[in-house]
Design a protein around this motif. Structure first.
Motif, PDB file in Angstrom:
ATOM      1  N   LYS A  71       0.813  -0.864  -0.134  1.00  0.00           N
ATOM      2  CA  LYS A  71       0.408   0.253   0.169  1.00  0.00           C
ATOM      3  C   LYS A  71       1.245   1.111  -0.114  1.00  0.00           C
ATOM      4  N   HIS A 131       1.031   5.750   0.639  1.00  0.00           N
ATOM      5  CA  HIS A 131       1.332   5.949   2.457  1.00  0.00           C
ATOM      6  C   HIS A 131       0.027   6.961   2.255  1.00  0.00           C
ATOM      7  N   HIS A 161      -2.722   4.764   2.058  1.00  0.00           N
ATOM      8  CA  HIS A 161      -3.114   3.053   2.175  1.00  0.00           C
ATOM      9  C   HIS A 161      -4.440   2.949   0.798  1.00  0.00           C
ATOM     10  N   LYS A 162      -3.934   3.507  -0.596  1.00  0.00           N
ATOM     11  CA  LYS A 162      -4.617   3.370  -1.395  1.00  0.00           C
ATOM     12  C   LYS A 162      -3.456   1.937  -2.436  1.00  0.00           C
TER      13      LYS A 162
END
Length: 72
Positions: A63, A65, A67-68
């Protein structure tokens, strides 16, 4: 479907595999650059141009930074 991988971490031609995976993306250069980073960490390139993340579980876990999902 079979991913381009090897249990013994033989050298994979990341440039070819990633350019094949990213060939239909509008941001091809960015996709290839990120794909190479993911592939070097995971020693795997999912098949096809999109999806098939189950073939390379490591790719599905990486992921950004924000959170994708990082890997294309």
């Amino acid at each position: 479907m079979v991913a381009l991988t090897n249990k013994y971490h033989k050298k994979i031609n990341f440039k070819y595999a990633c350019s094949r995976r990213c060939r239909k993306k509008p941001t091809k250069k960015v996709c290839v650059r990120v794909c190479k980073i993911c592939c070097k960490k995971c020693h795997c390139v999912p098949p096809g141009a999109y999806g098939h993340k189950s073939a390379c579980p490591c790719d599905a876990k990486l992921k950004t930074h924000g959170h994708k999902l990082k890997c294309p």
